[in-house]
Structure formats: structure tokens, C-alpha cells
Write a protein that holds these residues in place. Structure first.
Motif, mmCIF file in Angstrom:
data_model
loop_
_atom_site.group_PDB
_atom_site.id
_atom_site.type_symbol
_atom_site.label_atom_id
_atom_site.label_comp_id
_atom_site.label_asym_id
_atom_site.label_seq_id
_atom_site.Cartn_x
_atom_site.Cartn_y
_atom_site.Cartn_z
ATOM 1 N N ARG A 222 -1.001 45.317 -23.439
ATOM 2 C CA ARG A 222 -1.555 46.224 -22.834
ATOM 3 C C ARG A 222 -2.991 47.087 -23.397
ATOM 4 N NH1 ARG A 222 -0.719 50.692 -19.687
ATOM 5 N NH2 ARG A 222 -0.646 52.732 -20.446
ATOM 6 N N GLU B 144 7.063 34.850 -9.682
ATOM 7 C CA GLU B 144 8.137 35.872 -8.844
ATOM 8 C C GLU B 144 7.708 36.572 -6.944
ATOM 9 O OE1 GLU B 144 10.775 37.247 -10.534
ATOM 10 O OE2 GLU B 144 11.127 38.589 -8.860
ATOM 11 N N GLN C 227 18.475 32.143 -7.102
ATOM 12 C CA GLN C 227 16.781 32.550 -6.690
ATOM 13 C C GLN C 227 16.294 33.519 -6.630
ATOM 14 O OE1 GLN C 227 19.388 31.010 -5.087
ATOM 15 N NE2 GLN C 227 19.208 31.685 -2.339
ATOM 16 N N TYR C 228 17.463 34.699 -7.023
ATOM 17 C CA TYR C 228 17.726 35.612 -6.629
ATOM 18 C C TYR C 228 17.053 36.798 -8.755
ATOM 19 C CZ TYR C 228 19.147 35.975 -2.322
ATOM 20 O OH TYR C 228 18.849 36.231 -1.058
ATOM 21 N N VAL C 229 17.423 35.946 -9.519
ATOM 22 C CA VAL C 229 16.717 36.266 -10.591
ATOM 23 C C VAL C 229 15.095 36.537 -11.119
ATOM 24 C CG1 VAL C 229 17.380 35.762 -12.941
ATOM 25 C CG2 VAL C 229 18.575 35.108 -11.744
ATOM 26 N N SER C 230 15.072 37.562 -11.635
ATOM 27 C CA SER C 230 13.713 37.933 -11.525
ATOM 28 C C SER C 230 12.717 37.066 -12.772
ATOM 29 C CB SER C 230 13.364 39.301 -12.400
ATOM 30 O OG SER C 230 12.263 39.273 -12.829
ATOM 31 N N ALA C 231 11.331 36.609 -12.297
ATOM 32 C CA ALA C 231 10.440 35.532 -13.582
ATOM 33 C C ALA C 231 11.006 35.749 -14.518
ATOM 34 C CB ALA C 231 9.252 35.015 -12.939
ATOM 35 N N TYR C 232 10.533 37.342 -14.774
ATOM 36 C CA TYR C 232 10.447 37.989 -15.368
ATOM 37 C C TYR C 232 11.577 38.370 -16.440
ATOM 38 C CZ TYR C 232 6.491 39.009 -13.987
ATOM 39 O OH TYR C 232 5.015 39.388 -12.939
ATOM 40 N N PRO D 299 0.983 51.542 -15.272
ATOM 41 C CA PRO D 299 1.027 51.041 -13.671
ATOM 42 C C PRO D 299 2.418 51.183 -13.514
ATOM 43 C CG PRO D 299 0.365 49.632 -16.089
ATOM 44 C CD PRO D 299 0.748 51.424 -15.938
ATOM 45 N N SER D 300 1.945 50.649 -12.133
ATOM 46 C CA SER D 300 3.080 49.707 -11.316
ATOM 47 C C SER D 300 3.017 48.053 -11.752
ATOM 48 C CB SER D 300 2.712 49.962 -9.624
ATOM 49 O OG SER D 300 1.752 48.861 -9.594
ATOM 50 N N ARG D 301 2.396 47.432 -12.121
ATOM 51 C CA ARG D 301 2.402 46.314 -12.486
ATOM 52 C C ARG D 301 3.420 46.049 -13.305
ATOM 53 N NH1 ARG D 301 -1.358 41.842 -12.884
ATOM 54 N NH2 ARG D 301 -0.496 41.770 -10.769
ATOM 55 N N ALA E 225 5.474 42.099 -8.684
ATOM 56 C CA ALA E 225 4.736 42.277 -10.235
ATOM 57 C C ALA E 225 3.205 43.605 -10.101
ATOM 58 C CB ALA E 225 3.873 40.623 -10.174
ATOM 59 N N GLY E 226 3.925 44.277 -8.989
ATOM 60 C CA GLY E 226 3.208 45.762 -9.042
ATOM 61 C C GLY E 226 1.304 45.191 -8.772
ATOM 62 N N GLU E 227 0.739 46.586 -8.979
ATOM 63 C CA GLU E 227 -0.891 46.666 -9.296
ATOM 64 C C GLU E 227 -1.157 47.207 -10.763
ATOM 65 O OE1 GLU E 227 -1.151 50.138 -6.205
ATOM 66 O OE2 GLU E 227 -1.904 48.235 -4.746
ATOM 67 N N ALA E 228 -1.747 46.137 -11.084
ATOM 68 C CA ALA E 228 -2.307 46.395 -12.208
ATOM 69 C C ALA E 228 -3.354 47.749 -12.768
ATOM 70 C CB ALA E 228 -3.374 45.858 -13.613
ATOM 71 N N ARG F 137 13.216 34.177 -0.496
ATOM 72 C CA ARG F 137 14.235 34.889 -0.546
ATOM 73 C C ARG F 137 14.113 35.718 1.574
ATOM 74 N NH1 ARG F 137 14.187 36.744 -6.043
ATOM 75 N NH2 ARG F 137 14.643 39.232 -5.185
ATOM 76 N N SER G 296 12.475 35.943 -17.974
ATOM 77 C CA SER G 296 12.125 34.578 -18.994
ATOM 78 C C SER G 296 11.592 35.985 -20.296
ATOM 79 C CB SER G 296 10.882 33.708 -18.526
ATOM 80 O OG SER G 296 9.857 34.443 -17.692
ATOM 81 N N PHE G 297 11.400 36.752 -20.607
ATOM 82 C CA PHE G 297 10.291 37.660 -21.148
ATOM 83 C C PHE G 297 11.324 39.043 -22.074
ATOM 84 C CE2 PHE G 297 6.674 38.013 -18.730
ATOM 85 C CZ PHE G 297 6.921 39.046 -18.936
ATOM 86 N N PRO H 100 7.630 46.173 -12.979
ATOM 87 C CA PRO H 100 8.457 44.690 -12.768
ATOM 88 C C PRO H 100 9.312 43.919 -13.598
ATOM 89 C CG PRO H 100 6.972 45.191 -10.890
ATOM 90 C CD PRO H 100 6.857 46.165 -12.335
#
Lengths: 404, 86
Positions: A149, B46, A127-132, A63-65, B17-20, B53, A134-135, A68
């Protein structure tokens, strides 16, 4: 009675095949997955070959979720996990969530994601660094994402022991099965085929700088020059055999024996501990050397480490005492996923009764091994030993057996 | 930027963050909760970071975590753009 741990599902994303069937057909046929790096222009780097997973479109499977927030190696792990669960005919939604755990191995973490976010940090600002970030880079992220999942909330973890990790994870998964957890998703995925990831691997000095794909990674050959890095995922579903049988699934084979040892300091004068890992794994499986039908060797690809492994195998099995193969010659070394892929290949060898070949290699006679070169070798295969090593002294050995 | 529209928000949320699985951002999303849209705190962080931005506005610390729906977020963004954020 202690539960028996059987592998009931396999999911593979490898440089010479996407999906178990494609991988196995290619592996038995000796198809090479090593080629010039295509992910970026490697001209400026001393290492220019790799085993890259081809034609992998994550948006087709996930999924697109999840896109990113995931590095390439996590996408490989997630897709291989989906395939392994489907192969095991196991729907996690129908299982108790605390009865399923996830134990994977990792060596590199998410280098490609990390490189992109570091570029963002330095070129454009924090501010351009992805929050993700982090993990997404983290060693444990594949375990976490698989767990989320599929709603698997049982005991979980990650092992970081470089190339031995694929076996160490499955060894740990077996402990959970023996303690009464019905299902553990295990195995490993690794990829660091971006400039930063490749450069980080160079200082070990063990990567081959040869640029011909059929000459670069030649374990147990007098022309050995080191190894070719690879990427990929091999994910297994490990289950309590009795419960698997209850739901009508026989499985590929049993994790019969496992041991891990650590080498003494090279300055100590004491011998490497690889032989001991092999002997302990055989003892754990309650089998003797004569019971082993084939060995999937670590195959470091340099004279010193190939010698250590050949000596260990000759000490346990006698000279040319057992067929030995290194299918990694078709994929390069997949770091933590290398041994997980070998384990999957060993189970498929039992299932299909054929030993995949070691390609490109002309065995040096002084190793005194019966190396399966050229073409696959057919025959009854019931019990297989897998040997794996990781940078820094990690040794692991595992025995898998046809499940009666 | 004159106004941040719901379609701007959809576009930013998709990139962030896309779609779940089983969730679509195509429909009337404004009054669904972020929880119903499977947006956790990191997905929201995010999203907010990308809006900052793109628009040049800066959200005060902590304010994002109090938002419940896309409408709350859109209202906050547009009040900042109009220069009357308090």
C-alpha cells in the motif's frame, strides 16, 4: 554513532476506542471495551465475551480493491498504519522506497476469511473458494499489505510469538533502524473472533468462561479466572531520531531497551525466564529499577502466571516498588497486538503524563504490587517498562523513554 | 445465458477484486489493459473463477493469463457461450 529509534506515529484500533484520541480518552477514563460477542451468536460456546472493535467500517477507509482480498485483521492493520503515518506526518510517496520497511507480529492470521472460504469449499465446492485465500489468512499478510500500500520495499518481516509478538516486532524494527534504515512501520494486529477462531483458542484452557464483563478478566485479583480474548491493531512508525528531527518531528519516545527470553520446560525445575527478560531490557536501556516510573504488566489473568509476573516484578523493583498497570483489563488480550497496544499506551502515558488504570481489579495483597486501580494516576512519567508474554514460553520486555 | 455484457463484466470485476485507488471501472474500460486497471494475475484469476461459476463455462488452463484487456476476456466468454470456443 548507532541511530536512536524513536516512535513518531501511532495508529490504534482498539475495543474501547477507534483512533488514538478516542482510545486514549477511554483508556484514561477506564472505559471497558469488553462485552458479549456480537459478531456471531456465542450462546453455544463456553466463552461468550470479547473485546471487539466497534463501529469499524473498512469501506470508509480503504479502496474497494483491498476489501475482497483482506481479512478483518488486515483491514484493522491497514487503517491503523494509515493513521500512524499521518500522525508521524510522513508521506511514504516522498521517501526512498528501500528506506522504509515493515515488521509486524501476528498470532492468529486471518481466521474469519479462512472460515468463510472453508465453508465455501465444503458447501459449494473448490471453484467457490476465493483466489485470495492463498494469502489472506497468512501470518505475514499484514506486513505484505502495508508494504504494498505504501511502497515500502526495505527490510520487512513478521514475528509469531503470540502475546510477546508486539514487543518482539518493535525490537526487530529497532535493529533495522540501527543498521541504517530510516523508517520501519511496526506493531501488530490480530483478530480471530469468528466461531472457528474462538474454538481454536479454547484448548489452551486459559480463556475466562465468566459472562459478566466486569468479572471476566481480573489479573492480579484473587478472583482471576483467565483472560478475555480481544481484537485490534496498534501500529507504530519507528524512525531514526536524527532523521525525524531533520524533518521537524520530535516523536513520542525512544525505544531504549528490549530483551526477549524463553522459558525452560516446566519439567526442568528451573525458574521462568520473565525476570531475566526484564533485567536484560533494563540493562539494554542502561537504566536501573529506580528509573522506571511505571510498568505496563502482561497481566495473564490466572493465579499461576500472575504469581510468576508479580514475583519477577518484586524481585527487580522490590515489594510495591513501582506503579504497575494493566490497561488490557479494558480491551481483553489482543494476542500479538496486546503488547503493541501497551507500548502505544506507554508512549501516550509519557506524552500526557498520566498512568491509565487497571479496571475491575481488587489486587490480591499477596502479589505485593502497587497496582494502579480505579482511576488514572497523574505525574511525571519519563521511562516506562512494558512486559509481555506469549503462550508456549515467550517473554519480552521493553523500556521506552521520553525523547530528549 | 445469451450474452455476457460489459456491464456483467464490470459487476463481476467489482465483486472479485474491486477498484484500486485512482482507477474506475465505470468508464470505457474495454480497451484498457488489465495492468492499467491495476488487475494483477490473482485479480484476473478471481474474476475468471467468478465468471465460470456464473455462466457454467470452463476456461482451459492457462488461457486467462494470456488475456490483455477486458475486451479479450469478454470475447473469450462470449465465444464459449456461443459454443464455438476452440
Amino acid at each position: 554513532m548507532t541511530p536512536t529509534a524513536v516512535v513518531t506515529g501511532i495508529g490504534i484500533a482498539a475495543p474501547n476506542g477507534l483512533g488514538t484520541d478516542e482510545y486514549w480518552r477511554a483508556t484514561v477514563a477506564g472505559v471497558n471495551g469488553i462485552a458479549r460477542i456480537s459478531r456471531f451468536d456465542p450462546s453455544q460456546y463456553p466463552v461468550q465475551l470479547a473485546g471487539e472493535v466497534r463501529n469499524f467500517d473498512p469501506a470508509r477507509y480503504l479502496p474497494s480493491r483491498l476489501l475482497p482480498q483482506t481479512d478483518h485483521m488486515t483491514r484493522l492493520a491497514l487503517v491503523a498504519s494509515d493513521w500512524a503515518l499521518a500522525d508521524a506526518k510522513l508521506n511514504p510517496a516522498e521517501q526512498p522506497e528501500f528506506g522504509m520497511g515493515v515488521v509486524t507480529a501476528s498470532s492468529c492470521g486471518g481466521f474469519e476469511f479462512g472460515q468463510r472460504e472453508l465453508e465455501n469449499l465444503w458447501a459449494r465446492g473448490g471453484q467457490y473458494v476465493s483466489a485470495y485465500q492463498s494469502f489472506a489468512w497468512f501470518y505475514a499478510v499484514n506486513t505484505g499489505q502495508i508494504s504494498i500500500r505504501h511502497g515500502m520495499r526495505g527490510p520487512s518481516g513478521v514475528l509469531v510469538t503470540d502475546g510477546a509478538g508486539g514487543l518482539d516486532a518493535v525490537g526487530h524494527a529497532r535493529r533495522h533502524i540501527r543498521r541504517g534504515i530510516p523508517v520501519i512501520v511496526t506493531g501488530a494486529a490480530d483478530s480471530s473472533l469468528c466461531p472457528w477462531g474462538l474454538v481454536a483458542q479454547l484448548p489452551c484452557g486459559r480463556l475466562s468462561t465468566v459472562t459478566e464483563p466486569d468479572r471476566a478478566y481480573l489479573p492480579f485479583d484473587a478472583r482471576a479466572t483467565g483472560y478475555v480474548p480481544g481484537e485490534g491493531a496498534a501500529i507504530l512508525v519507528l524512525e531514526d531520531a536524527a532523521r525525524a528531527r531533520e524533518r521537524g518531528v520530535a516523536g513520542y519516545g525512544e525505544i531504549a531497551g528490549y530483551a526477549a527470553t524463553f522459558d525452560p520446560s516446566p519439567r526442568s525445575g528451573r525458574p521462568p525466564a520473565l525476570r531475566r527478560a526484564i533485567e536484560l531490557a533494563l540493562a539494554d536501556a542502561e537504566v536501573g529499577p529506580a528509573d522506571i516510573d511505571v510498568v505496563f504488566a502482561d497481566g495473564a489473568g490466572d493465579r499461576e502466571r500472575d504469581r510468576i509476573e508479580a514475583d519477577a516484578l518484586c524481585a527487580v523493583f522490590g515489594e510495591a516498588g513501582v506503579p504497575v498497570t494493566v490497561p488490557k483489563t479494558m480491551t481483553g488480550r489482543l494476542y500479538s497486538a496486546a503488547a503493541a497496544l501497551d507500548l502505544a499506551a506507554a508512549l501516550l502515558a509519557i506524552h500526557h503524563r498520566v498512568i491509565p488504570p487497571t479496571i475491575h481489579v481488587s489486587p490480591a495483597a499477596d502479589y505485593r504490587l502497587d497496582l494502579v486501580t480505579g482511576t488514572a494516576r497523574s505525574g511525571q512519567i519519563d521511562t516506562v517498562l512494558i512486559v509481555a508474554r506469549g503462550h508456549g514460553g515467550f517473554n519480552a520486555a521493553m523500556v521506552v523513554r521520553r525523547h530528549a | 445465458m445469451a450474452e455476457f455484457t460489459v456491464d456483467d463484466l464490470r459487476r463481476v470485476m467489482r465483486a472479485a477484486a474491486g477498484e484500486a485507488e485512482g482507477v474506475s471501472l465505470d468508464g470505457p474500460i474495454l480497451d484498457l489493459t488489465f495492468e492499467e486497471l491495476s488487475y494483477d494475475s490473482l485479480a484476473l484469476l478471481e474474476t475468471a473463477s467468478r465468471i465460470e461459476r456464473e455462466t457454467g463455462i470452463t476456461f482451459p488452463d492457462g488461457v486467462i493469463n494470456d488475456l490483455k484487456t477486458p475486451r479479450d476476456l469478454l470475447t473469450l466468454v462470449n465465444s464459449h457461450l456461443a459454443g464455438n470456443a476452440g
